[in-house]
Design an enzyme around this catalytic site. Structure first.
Site, PDB file in Angstrom:
ATOM      1  N   GLY A 134      -2.395  11.133 -48.069  1.00  0.00           N
ATOM      2  CA  GLY A 134      -1.587  11.793 -47.046  1.00  0.00           C
ATOM      3  C   GLY A 134      -0.955  10.785 -46.206  1.00  0.00           C
ATOM      4  N   GLY A 135      -0.264  11.244 -45.047  1.00  0.00           N
ATOM      5  CA  GLY A 135       0.704  10.391 -44.405  1.00  0.00           C
ATOM      6  C   GLY A 135      -0.251   9.329 -43.823  1.00  0.00           C
ATOM      7  CG  PHE A 136      -4.551   9.614 -43.366  1.00  0.00           C
ATOM      8  CD1 PHE A 136      -5.472   8.712 -43.795  1.00  0.00           C
ATOM      9  CD2 PHE A 136      -4.276  10.729 -43.736  1.00  0.00           C
ATOM     10  CE1 PHE A 136      -6.312   9.185 -44.775  1.00  0.00           C
ATOM     11  CE2 PHE A 136      -5.292  11.322 -44.704  1.00  0.00           C
ATOM     12  CZ  PHE A 136      -6.089  10.461 -45.403  1.00  0.00           C
ATOM     13  N   GLY A 137      -2.629   7.663 -45.048  1.00  0.00           N
ATOM     14  CA  GLY A 137      -3.380   6.641 -46.244  1.00  0.00           C
ATOM     15  C   GLY A 137      -4.066   7.409 -47.143  1.00  0.00           C
ATOM     16  CB  VAL A 160      -9.890  10.258 -48.709  1.00  0.00           C
ATOM     17  CG1 VAL A 160     -11.298  10.674 -48.735  1.00  0.00           C
ATOM     18  CG2 VAL A 160      -9.358  10.643 -47.218  1.00  0.00           C
ATOM     19  CG  ASP A 169      -4.673  19.810 -38.204  1.00  0.00           C
ATOM     20  OD1 ASP A 169      -3.900  20.830 -38.252  1.00  0.00           O
ATOM     21  OD2 ASP A 169      -4.236  18.747 -39.199  1.00  0.00           O
ATOM     22  N   GLY A 174      -7.560  11.763 -52.691  1.00  0.00           N
ATOM     23  CA  GLY A 174      -6.772  12.350 -51.693  1.00  0.00           C
ATOM     24  C   GLY A 174      -6.040  11.379 -50.926  1.00  0.00           C
ATOM     25  CE  LYS A 176      -8.457  10.036 -42.064  1.00  0.00           C
ATOM     26  NZ  LYS A 176      -8.612  10.888 -41.113  1.00  0.00           N
TER      27      LYS A 176
END
Length: 441
Positions: free
Chosen positions: A26-29, A31, A153, A24, A46
């Site tokens: 996302g904007g953070f990095g 997984v 969230d 997976g 992560k």
């Protein structure tokens, strides 16, 4: 049985992890799943994107997970520091003086999330499982609040499932100490200037005020919308226009009550749902009070859990097998991440097989939005696409992309331009993509 743990401040290194696999992004990095050689089982790691310095939020998340450790919260095993082999040869990177990446090492949830379960089953969940999930999420959130913490969230993508479909709260990237327990000097800059983080479909109406600071009532509202999703097996608000949804929420509109079923506890959960999403934060129940309802409803339906889990497991395997059969002999499908901030949810989908001539502008925009993580990973002709877009990409953005070291980083920068440019630019990007990367569409 005691679970493995690390010594304080002793991160896991590359020598103890093998079989890395991206599951997976996302904007953070990203997984990853990796096998711990000594422990003998898989863990989730992560990591922030390469070249991004470890942010305070990552370590705040680790602290929150440690403080909120309970049966209904995803377990944090420790931290990671090293050179992931999936990002290139570790030896060469170390010799080249590249800084090591840091991240969090967590329990790996093979069943995915509530969202991925909804996507696989396409139907409301069996009632005993609904009751258990509603209660387990409430237990986890109550524990979090009792530690003077918030989640920030709460939604289906951030409720992970273990092998027996028990709920585990995850993704604490937006978590924080409750405002009442945090001094202003300790707040991140975005909290001092106004708060609009999270996923808008699960955010309370007061959160869209620029002067809003999050309090526990935020999470309780999100739980109400989450309860609706658990009861219905769907995502709230089919409209994906943030402005329209926010305007409706502020006006007091909520998702329609799911069709009533003749089950013990139905009315109680629906009433709790409606209390939690009340427009007035002061009228929303605390999680401690909500537990009285969810525990009673779960107790009434506890005996049906073994059969419900068995049926869901069969349906889960059937959905996976059906997907494998449908893709046999075809190109490997995308691993698609459900989009929103830091969530760690993924599902398997085939690329949309529609020619450019048949694609309407909204379809092109939908494709560009839905397949963002996959396109970022797979598009290599970034500058060529940028040239085709011409003046739609500002000179500063073009120069920034040209200076980037990898196609991955260039694509992330290009997506920022697409987002600011609106649907017209996204549709033009799709056309350029179809011309230069037809295999991806």
């Amino acid at each position: 049985m005691a679970l493995p743990s690390q010594k304080p401040n002793e991160p896991l290194g590359d020598e103890i992890l093998q079989d890395w696999e991206n599951i997976g992004s996302g904007g953070f990095g990203d997984v990853y799943k990796a096998r711990h050689k000594d422990w003998g089982f898989d863990v989730a790691i992560k990591l922030l994107h390469r070249g991004v310095c470890p942010s305070a939020s990552l370590w705040i998340e680790a602290e929150v997970m440690t403080r909120a450790s309970c049966d209904c919260v995803l377990r944090l095993y420790g931290t990671y520091k090293g050179f992931p082999p999936i990002e290139g040869d570790p030896v060469q990177r170390r010799r080249g003086g590249e800084p090591m990446q840091e991240g969090l090492v967590m329990a790996f949830m093979e069943r995915g999330s509530l969202q991925s379960l909804f996507d696989k089953l396409h139907d409301p969940l069996l009632w005993p499982l609904v009751c258990r999930l509603a209660h387990q999420v409430a237990v986890g959130m109550n524990f979090l609040h009792q530690q003077d913490l918030m989640h920030g969230d709460l939604k289906p993508c951030n409720v992970l499932l273990d092998d027996h479909f028990n709920a585990k709260l995850a993704d604490f990237g937006l978590s924080r100490v409750s405002t009442s327990c945090m001094s202003t000097s300790c707040m991140p800059t975005e909290e001092k200037t106004g708060y609009l983080q999270g996923t808008y479909k699960y955010m309370p109406p007061e959160a869209f005020d620029s002067s809003y600071h999050p309090v526990r009532a935020f999470d309780i509202y999100s739980y109400g919308i989450l309860l609706w999703s658990i009861l219905s097996g769907k995502e709230p608000y089919p409209c994906n226009n943030p402005e329209l949804v926010i305007e409706s929420v502020r006006g007091g509109q909520r998702p329609p009550t799911p069709k009533k079923i003749d089950k013990e506890g139905w009315n109680e959960l629906v009433n709790l749902m409606e209390q939690c999403w009340d427009n007035d934060p002061s009228k929303r129940p605390k999680f401690k009070d909500s537990l009285e309802t969810t525990e009673a409803v779960f107790s009434q339906n506890r005996d049906g859990i073994p059969d419900a889990v068995c049926q869901v497991e069969k349906a889960f395997r059937g959905a996976t097998t059906s997907n494998q059969l449908s893709t046999r002999g075809k190109k490997k499908p995308f691993i698609e991440r459900t989009e929103s901030n830091d969530e760690v949810d993924f599902k398997i989908r085939d690329p949309i097989k529609v020619s450019t001539r048949e694609m309407s502008c909204p379809d092109k925009v939908k494709f560009v939005d839905e397949y963002r993580p996959n396109l970022i990973r797979n598009v290599t002709k970034v500058m060529e696409i940028t040239d085709l877009l011409g003046e739609m990409v500002h000179d500063e953005a073009r120069a920034s992309m040209a200076a980037a070291e990898t196609s991955y980083i260039r694509m992330r920068k290009l997506y920022s331009s697409l987002h600011s440019g609106g649907d017209k630019v996204k549709a033009a990007f799709y056309d350029a993509l179809a011309q230069l990367h037809p295999e991806l569409v």
